[in-house]
Design a protein around this motif. Structure first.
Motif, mmCIF file in Angstrom:
data_model
loop_
_atom_site.group_PDB
_atom_site.id
_atom_site.type_symbol
_atom_site.label_atom_id
_atom_site.label_comp_id
_atom_site.label_asym_id
_atom_site.label_seq_id
_atom_site.Cartn_x
_atom_site.Cartn_y
_atom_site.Cartn_z
ATOM 1 N N VAL A 74 0.848 -1.195 0.000
ATOM 2 C CA VAL A 74 0.000 0.000 0.000
ATOM 3 C C VAL A 74 0.881 1.242 0.000
ATOM 4 C CG1 VAL A 74 -1.890 1.188 1.159
ATOM 5 C CG2 VAL A 74 -1.656 -1.276 1.406
ATOM 6 N N HIS A 75 0.483 2.263 -0.776
ATOM 7 C CA HIS A 75 1.266 3.507 -0.841
ATOM 8 C C HIS A 75 0.320 4.701 -0.953
ATOM 9 C CE1 HIS A 75 4.539 6.272 -1.864
ATOM 10 N NE2 HIS A 75 5.399 5.277 -1.631
ATOM 11 N N ARG A 76 0.780 5.845 -0.442
ATOM 12 C CA ARG A 76 -0.036 7.065 -0.515
ATOM 13 C C ARG A 76 -0.043 7.681 -1.910
ATOM 14 N NH1 ARG A 76 0.534 10.625 4.993
ATOM 15 N NH2 ARG A 76 0.259 8.922 6.496
ATOM 16 N N SER A 77 1.002 7.453 -2.690
ATOM 17 C CA SER A 77 1.114 8.079 -4.006
ATOM 18 C C SER A 77 0.743 7.103 -5.100
ATOM 19 C CB SER A 77 2.542 8.579 -4.237
ATOM 20 O OG SER A 77 2.716 9.004 -5.577
ATOM 21 N N SER A 88 3.863 0.399 2.665
ATOM 22 C CA SER A 88 3.478 -0.411 3.815
ATOM 23 C C SER A 88 2.999 -1.751 3.290
ATOM 24 C CB SER A 88 2.376 0.262 4.627
ATOM 25 O OG SER A 88 2.829 1.496 5.161
ATOM 26 N N GLU A 89 3.223 -2.820 4.056
ATOM 27 C CA GLU A 89 3.033 -4.159 3.497
ATOM 28 C C GLU A 89 2.334 -5.113 4.454
ATOM 29 O OE1 GLU A 89 7.113 -4.606 2.970
ATOM 30 O OE2 GLU A 89 7.205 -3.686 0.987
ATOM 31 N N ILE A 90 1.497 -5.973 3.861
ATOM 32 C CA ILE A 90 0.996 -7.169 4.530
ATOM 33 C C ILE A 90 1.728 -8.335 3.878
ATOM 34 C CG2 ILE A 90 -1.006 -8.659 4.953
ATOM 35 C CD1 ILE A 90 -2.758 -6.142 4.705
ATOM 36 N N THR A 91 2.582 -9.019 4.630
ATOM 37 C CA THR A 91 3.385 -10.111 4.081
ATOM 38 C C THR A 91 2.812 -11.445 4.531
ATOM 39 O OG1 THR A 91 5.375 -8.739 4.040
ATOM 40 C CG2 THR A 91 5.677 -11.138 3.982
ATOM 41 N N LEU A 92 2.580 -12.333 3.579
ATOM 42 C CA LEU A 92 2.089 -13.674 3.879
ATOM 43 C C LEU A 92 3.285 -14.603 3.953
ATOM 44 C CD1 LEU A 92 -0.213 -12.068 2.225
ATOM 45 C CD2 LEU A 92 -1.283 -14.304 2.065
ATOM 46 N N TYR A 110 -9.176 -14.231 4.746
ATOM 47 C CA TYR A 110 -8.534 -13.083 5.390
ATOM 48 C C TYR A 110 -7.036 -13.134 5.127
ATOM 49 C CZ TYR A 110 -7.280 -9.841 9.122
ATOM 50 O OH TYR A 110 -6.795 -8.780 9.848
ATOM 51 N N LEU A 111 -6.519 -12.158 4.381
ATOM 52 C CA LEU A 111 -5.107 -12.151 4.020
ATOM 53 C C LEU A 111 -4.224 -11.599 5.128
ATOM 54 C CD1 LEU A 111 -5.122 -11.009 0.285
ATOM 55 C CD2 LEU A 111 -5.011 -13.327 1.219
ATOM 56 N N GLY A 112 -4.757 -10.724 5.956
ATOM 57 C CA GLY A 112 -3.960 -10.170 7.038
ATOM 58 C C GLY A 112 -4.257 -8.701 7.247
ATOM 59 N N GLU A 113 -3.455 -8.073 8.107
ATOM 60 C CA GLU A 113 -3.646 -6.669 8.440
ATOM 61 C C GLU A 113 -2.306 -6.025 8.722
ATOM 62 O OE1 GLU A 113 -4.532 -6.567 13.170
ATOM 63 O OE2 GLU A 113 -6.070 -7.516 11.929
ATOM 64 N N THR A 114 -2.284 -4.685 8.700
ATOM 65 C CA THR A 114 -1.082 -3.946 9.036
ATOM 66 C C THR A 114 -1.462 -2.599 9.608
ATOM 67 O OG1 THR A 114 1.077 -3.183 8.198
ATOM 68 C CG2 THR A 114 -0.827 -2.858 6.760
ATOM 69 N N HIS A 120 -4.463 9.483 3.674
ATOM 70 C CA HIS A 120 -5.149 9.068 2.452
ATOM 71 C C HIS A 120 -4.187 8.226 1.611
ATOM 72 C CE1 HIS A 120 -8.088 9.199 -0.759
ATOM 73 N NE2 HIS A 120 -7.145 9.576 -1.607
ATOM 74 N N TYR A 121 -4.662 7.050 1.176
ATOM 75 C CA TYR A 121 -3.855 6.126 0.390
ATOM 76 C C TYR A 121 -4.492 5.947 -0.982
ATOM 77 C CZ TYR A 121 -1.320 5.154 4.657
ATOM 78 O OH TYR A 121 -0.538 5.289 5.773
ATOM 79 N N THR A 122 -3.650 5.808 -1.996
ATOM 80 C CA THR A 122 -4.158 5.808 -3.371
ATOM 81 C C THR A 122 -3.741 4.597 -4.195
ATOM 82 O OG1 THR A 122 -2.249 7.086 -4.131
ATOM 83 C CG2 THR A 122 -4.193 8.332 -3.446
ATOM 84 N N GLN A 123 -2.900 3.720 -3.656
ATOM 85 C CA GLN A 123 -2.421 2.612 -4.472
ATOM 86 C C GLN A 123 -2.319 1.323 -3.660
ATOM 87 O OE1 GLN A 123 1.424 1.322 -7.218
ATOM 88 N NE2 GLN A 123 1.241 3.473 -6.617
ATOM 89 N N LEU A 124 -2.744 0.234 -4.267
ATOM 90 C CA LEU A 124 -2.613 -1.106 -3.708
ATOM 91 C C LEU A 124 -1.989 -2.019 -4.757
ATOM 92 C CD1 LEU A 124 -5.908 -1.503 -1.749
ATOM 93 C CD2 LEU A 124 -3.893 -2.789 -1.141
ATOM 94 N N ARG A 125 -1.113 -2.897 -4.311
ATOM 95 C CA ARG A 125 -0.544 -3.884 -5.229
ATOM 96 C C ARG A 125 -0.597 -5.254 -4.582
ATOM 97 N NH1 ARG A 125 4.396 -1.652 -8.912
ATOM 98 N NH2 ARG A 125 3.719 0.504 -9.112
ATOM 99 N N LEU A 126 -1.007 -6.231 -5.367
ATOM 100 C CA LEU A 126 -0.992 -7.623 -4.912
ATOM 101 C C LEU A 126 0.179 -8.330 -5.565
ATOM 102 C CD1 LEU A 126 -2.813 -9.653 -3.226
ATOM 103 C CD2 LEU A 126 -3.420 -10.527 -5.448
#
Length: 414
Positions: A74-77, A88-92, A110-114, A120-126
């Motif tokens: 996850v990133h703000r930009s 910021s990361e949720i690591t499996l 449920y993949l997890g939490e952090t 405000h966050y604008t980007q997610l990557r799997l």
């Protein structure tokens, strides 16, 4: 152990959770169990919590769709690249390989939490594990027919930098945000036409709180590829397959509104139940019971087939989706999607196998009794077959397969 405890806590608070899923493309946000209405202002210092869960709709023609997830970033930009700081990361750990098709009837993985700084966050990557060879296939499909072997699933770019989704969500200090992502395997796995398959993810963000439409289909239908969907104006909003022992189904996490429930099965007529209300975000509406399940009359099966191609060809492996729709009922009439398929990427070939018999139609009546009566319609074998692709103009033609198979070719232009 700590992750398992958190997962169990999440399931108790949010709904029931289970399974796993992959979900490439994470597209948005829903404030969930912990947040409530008093989330406060985001970005005022402190930190909050992000949790991510996945669910799935059943896939067409597959017994398994396996993806191995290593991380959610996850990133703000929205302009941040994978090598930039500030992620910021949720690591499996270890990475989890999951059959997405286990996540039906409202079940979550449920993949997890952090913890995240408020803002405000604008980007997610799997992030996905790479396929490393025939003996260790991380991402794969298993066909419903033929040998029960895993076929490697092509996942371009997802392994190197993750599947990028630019979408905004807020994390408030001391509050929790939960994202529930619905992966549509039927639309997302595309046959290449050479025996291989490509993953082109179709993901929706859906409500966190559990609500929806439940019911039963007759056990005599089980084993016939039964599909149950909630639709609005012929667009599939949610779909599932019934429990293979009881025939129970649950169309979970629907936005409040009125839905048409469409039930299909091999060698059976289609059933459409209109005007099923989901009045609130916590309503669960029953439309049939174990004692009075939906029964579909038998029907001959015929096909609409052909090619669906793009001109000019797509430079991003865009797949053409072909859908067969029927119009039933009156006052008002209802359009229902009976079946969809992605055309093969290389050849454009598609084949839709459809009931030639009369569809069955009924309307839900608030305060009425069950079972809902279903009446045969005059639209036997009559379909509008529609082809669409992102960035291209949709085409639609009418076909009648009441007495014979039909052919329809499409060439879509921008």
């Amino acid at each position: 152990m700590q992750m398992n405890a958190r997962a169990n806590q999440y399931r108790r608070e949010c709904a029931n959770g289970m399974g796993w899923l992959m979900a490439l493309l994470l597209s948005a946000f829903l404030a969930g169990c912990g947040g409530g209405g008093d989330s406060g202002e985001a970005g005022g210092g402190g930190s909050g919590t992000l949790g991510v869960s996945l669910t799935d709709a059943p896939a067409c023609g597959f017994d398994a769709v396996n993806v191995t997830v290593t991380q959610v970033r996850v990133h703000r930009s929205d302009a941040a690249s994978d090598g930039d700081g500030g992620w910021s990361e949720i690591t499996l750990s270890p990475a989890r390989k999951i059959n997405l098709l286990n996540l039906t009837n409202g079940e979550l993985d449920y993949l997890g939490e952090t913890a995240l700084p408020a803002g405000h966050y604008t980007q997610l990557r799997l992030m996905l594990a790479a396929n490393t060879g025939s003996s260790a296939v991380s991402n794969s499909v298993v066909l419903s027919s033929g040998p029960r072997t895993e076929i490697a699933l092509k996942t371009p770019s997802a392994v190197q930098s993750g599947l990028k989704v630019v979408h905004g969500f807020d994390v408030a200090a001391g509050q929790r945000v939960d994202l529930v992502l619905d992966f549509d395997a039927c639309k997302s796995v595309v046959a290449l036409g050479n025996g291989g398959f490509l993953l082109k993810p179709v993901i929706k963000v859906i409500p966190t709180v559990l609500n929806g439409i439940n019911g039963f289909v007759a056990q005599s239908l089980l084993g016939r590829n039964v599909m149950v969907s909630a639709q609005m104006d012929g667009t599939v909003v949610r779909s599932t397959s019934p429990d293979m022992t009881t025939g129970a189904f649950f169309l979970a996490r629907l936005d409040p509104g009125n839905y048409a429930v469409v039930i299909t099965a091999d060698d059976s007529a289609t059933a459409v139940i209109d005007a099923v209300p989901v009045p609130t975000s916590t309503s669960v509406v029953e439309i049939s019971t174990n004692a009075a399940p939906f029964i579909l009359p038998p029907s001959a099966a015929r096909t609409i087939s052909g090619t669906a191609t793009l001109s000019p060809a797509s430079t991003t492996d865009e797949a053409v989706s072909v859908a067969a729709k029927q119009t039933v009922g009156s006052g008002p009439a209802v359009t229902a999607t009976v079946k969809t398929q992605s055309a093969e990427l290389l050849s454009g070939d598609y084949t839709l196998t459809l009931p030639a018999g009369a569809p069955q139609f009924g309307r839900y009546v608030i305060g009425g009794t069950l079972p809902i009566p279903l009446v045969g319609q005059s639209a036997a074998g009559q379909y509008a077959v529609e082809a669409s692709a992102t960035g291209y103009q949709t085409q639609s033609f009418t076909k009648n397969i009441s007495t014979a198979n039909a052919t329809q070719h499409f060439v879509l232009s921008p």
